[in-house]
Design an enzyme around this catalytic site. Structure first.
Site, PDB file in Angstrom:
ATOM      1  N   LEU B 194     -12.799 -39.763  23.249  1.00  0.00           N
ATOM      2  CA  LEU B 194     -11.502 -39.808  22.565  1.00  0.00           C
ATOM      3  C   LEU B 194     -11.667 -40.452  21.183  1.00  0.00           C
ATOM      4  O   LEU B 194     -12.406 -41.432  21.038  1.00  0.00           O
ATOM      5  CB  LEU B 194     -10.480 -40.615  23.390  1.00  0.00           C
ATOM      6  CG  LEU B 194     -10.170 -40.097  24.794  1.00  0.00           C
ATOM      7  CD1 LEU B 194      -9.100 -40.979  25.440  1.00  0.00           C
ATOM      8  CD2 LEU B 194      -9.711 -38.638  24.757  1.00  0.00           C
ATOM      9  N   GLY B 235     -15.429 -45.956  29.153  1.00  0.00           N
ATOM     10  CA  GLY B 235     -14.086 -46.363  28.732  1.00  0.00           C
ATOM     11  C   GLY B 235     -13.238 -45.182  28.311  1.00  0.00           C
ATOM     12  O   GLY B 235     -12.224 -44.893  28.938  1.00  0.00           O
ATOM     13  N   ASP B 236     -13.674 -44.461  27.264  1.00  0.00           N
ATOM     14  CA  ASP B 236     -12.914 -43.299  26.810  1.00  0.00           C
ATOM     15  C   ASP B 236     -13.824 -42.071  26.714  1.00  0.00           C
ATOM     16  O   ASP B 236     -13.645 -41.217  25.865  1.00  0.00           O
ATOM     17  CB  ASP B 236     -12.232 -43.588  25.467  1.00  0.00           C
ATOM     18  CG  ASP B 236     -13.225 -43.959  24.375  1.00  0.00           C
ATOM     19  OD1 ASP B 236     -14.406 -44.213  24.709  1.00  0.00           O
ATOM     20  OD2 ASP B 236     -12.844 -43.977  23.193  1.00  0.00           O
ATOM     21  N   GLU B 237     -14.818 -42.049  27.590  1.00  0.00           N
ATOM     22  CA  GLU B 237     -15.780 -40.938  27.594  1.00  0.00           C
ATOM     23  C   GLU B 237     -15.597 -40.093  28.842  1.00  0.00           C
ATOM     24  O   GLU B 237     -15.459 -40.617  29.946  1.00  0.00           O
ATOM     25  CB  GLU B 237     -17.209 -41.488  27.622  1.00  0.00           C
ATOM     26  CG  GLU B 237     -17.735 -41.946  26.301  1.00  0.00           C
ATOM     27  CD  GLU B 237     -19.145 -42.465  26.476  1.00  0.00           C
ATOM     28  OE1 GLU B 237     -20.033 -41.661  26.810  1.00  0.00           O
ATOM     29  OE2 GLU B 237     -19.331 -43.689  26.334  1.00  0.00           O
TER      30      GLU B 237
END
Lengths: 201, 320
Positions: B194, B235-237
């Site tokens: 993201l 985390g945002d992967e």
């Protein structure tokens, strides 16, 4: 104590008094598990706790609870398999009584770590017997009184049974046969498929 | 004075006697229960039984000359029970004593036999008792196994699931990649990161960040097919796996659609969170021998190429 015995107590409570009763007993006995597994071994103390918890919950002396368990084991449809195994003992009640001498070893044949009490039938007269029950765990005698009472009915015999107390590790049950063929009894078909207690999963 | 038949019937309730011509002249009481209508007595042995094993096809009279013969035979009528026997010649013919052997469970059921049908010394009752007791005990064991398996599966499912988004997690990734590689099916791998997620977290707090992650997960699930795998691996992967996809155009369109969908502002507690996504793609068909670590590393390289180009776009590893 073998899981089969703990599970028997659990099934007795569940089938006779319902889930709520079992939940309360299990909680009051501070059981680490809510369900006993028939094929696992548990600490002996747990069995004591469950029996004390049941007696407290049902507001009955422990001896009465044990006798009720015996009655349940030999008569409830959910544990019909057990009644069938008992009926293998003999064609009539007296033969069945004598077969109890082999109960300990018979149980071992099927489940080799199941340690049932050692039973000895003593004949006083043709109609008067004593069953001696030797077990490390006190109270088996009361369970047997319950079982024998049902099995007498099952064979259609009329018998008076009485627990006559404990001497050391041996409990004595007095058996007076009033009539050996009093009623018709329940059918026992040898070639019937064993009934498993699927309802108790 | 004892009656000889009574003695034989009590000791061997499943015996029969043959005359010298191989005709059955006496049948024990339990064996008699196996007669289906026509009595065995008076019939030739071969009308009632067929011999199996080493004596198959031999006329029974041939056996009368031998000292004693162990037999394996089968009833011709009814459920065609297999029987075991021993034949001992006598001056008048022979005595054949039979036993059910392993077919005892069927026999007892089919002919409604009871305990008194067996000789008092016969182990039949113990055998039947054991069969029943064992099946009850096995039934209990089977139930325990089923419950343990259920618990194991539930624990595994939990261990492989990201609790925030409900997607599969990094632990599940190796497992899923191995499955795809072992099945030798073609697939495409996307690594999605993201953009500006850290900003959302820092500006609006972790609650908003969590909400954005959940929303992003829903978008990815909505944009992909049922057979595709969507995993949150950091985390945002995210990792997306598309089985059966080999052409770049489809992936091109898919990556664009995902990025555009992620760019729609996400509302969290009245505030609008704006994110986007960068994507790196690689295809299993680009490798002679695809290895999980290589594919993941290459998708990662492509992702960083997309990030370095300003984000909100995708790159194919094969085109770098």
């Amino acid at each position: 104590m073998h899981g089969l015995i703990n599970k028997a107590i659990q099934c007795f409570v569940l089938d006779t008094y319902g889930c709520e009763a079992w939940r309360e007993i299990a909680q009051s006995a501070a059981l680490p598990v809510m369900q006993f597994e028939a094929m696992l071994i548990y600490e002996d103390a747990l069995t004591e706790q469950v029996l004390d918890g049941s007696a407290r919950f049902l507001d009955k002396p422990r001896a009465d609870v044990l006798e009720d368990i015996g009655t349940y084991l030999a008569s409830h449809p959910n544990v019909e398999a057990l009644r069938r195994l008992l009926r293998f003992g003999g064609a009539h009640f007296v033969e069945f009584l004598y077969s109890l001498d082999d109960l300990h070893d018979r149980a071992r044949l099927a489940v080799d770590d199941l340690d049932l009490p050692r039973l000895t039938l003593v004949r006083h007269t043709e109609n008067h017997y004593s069953l001696l029950c030797a077990a490390a765990f006190p109270g088996w005698g009361h369970v047997l009184v319950g079982i024998l009472r049902v099995m007498a009915d099952d064979y259609g015999a009329l018998a008076c049974l009485e627990h006559c107390g404990t001497n050391g590790q041996t409990e004595t049950i007095d058996i007076m046969l009033v009539q050996t063929s009093y009623a018709r009894g329940r059918a026992f078909v040898l070639g019937q498929q064993p009934v498993l207690d699927e309802n108790n999963v | 004075m004892y009656d000889c038949d009574d003695m034989w019937n009590t000791l061997c309730p499943m015996h029969l006697r043959l005359d010298s011509a191989g005709v059955i002249v006496h049948v024990g009481p339990t064996l008699a229960k196996l007669q289906a209508g026509i009595p065995f007595c008076g019939q030739s042995f071969h009308k009632v039984f067929t011999l199996l094993g080493s004596h198959a096809d031999l006329p029974v009279v041939d056996l009368l000359a031998r000292p004693q013969v162990k037999l394996s035979l089968r009833l011709l009528a009814g459920p065609k029970l297999a029987l075991k026997g021993v034949l001992v010649p006598t001056p008048m013919g022979a005595v054949l004593n039979l036993s059910f052997g392993i077919s005892i469970v069927t026999a007892v059921r089919e002919y409604a036999l009871t305990g008194t049908d067996f000789a008092a010394t016969d182990l039949a009752m113990e055998m039947l008792y054991l069969v029943e007791a064992k099946s009850v005990a096995m039934g209990e064991s089977r139930k325990l196994n089923a419950r343990l398996q259920e618990t194991t599966l539930a624990a595994q499912e939990e261990a492989f699931t990201d609790s925030l988004t409900g997607l599969k997690n990094r632990r599940a990734m190796d497992h899923i990649m191995d499955q795809f590689l072992a099945s030798e099916k073609v697939f495409a791998l996307m690594h999605l990161d993201l953009d500006r997620f850290k900003l959302v977290n820092d500006t609006f707090g972790h609650a908003a960040g969590d909400h954005v992650l959940q929303h992003a997960a829903l978008i990815m699930l909505a944009q992909t097919r049922k057979e595709d795998a969507v995993l949150r691996v950091g985390g945002d992967e995210f990792i997306l796996i598309f089985p059966g996809v080999t052409d770049l155009e489809t992936l091109d369109a898919m990556a664009d659609r995902l990025i555009r969908a992620l760019e729609k502002p996400i509302e969290s507690d009245g505030r609008m969170c704006k994110i986007s996504g960068s994507v790196g793609i690689t295809l299993a068909t680009d490798y002679a021998v695809p290895a999980a670590s290589q594919l993941l590393a290459d998708a990662d390289t492509a992702l960083y190429a997309a990030k370095n180009a300003g984000g909100a776009q995708h790159r194919f590893f094969s085109k770098l």
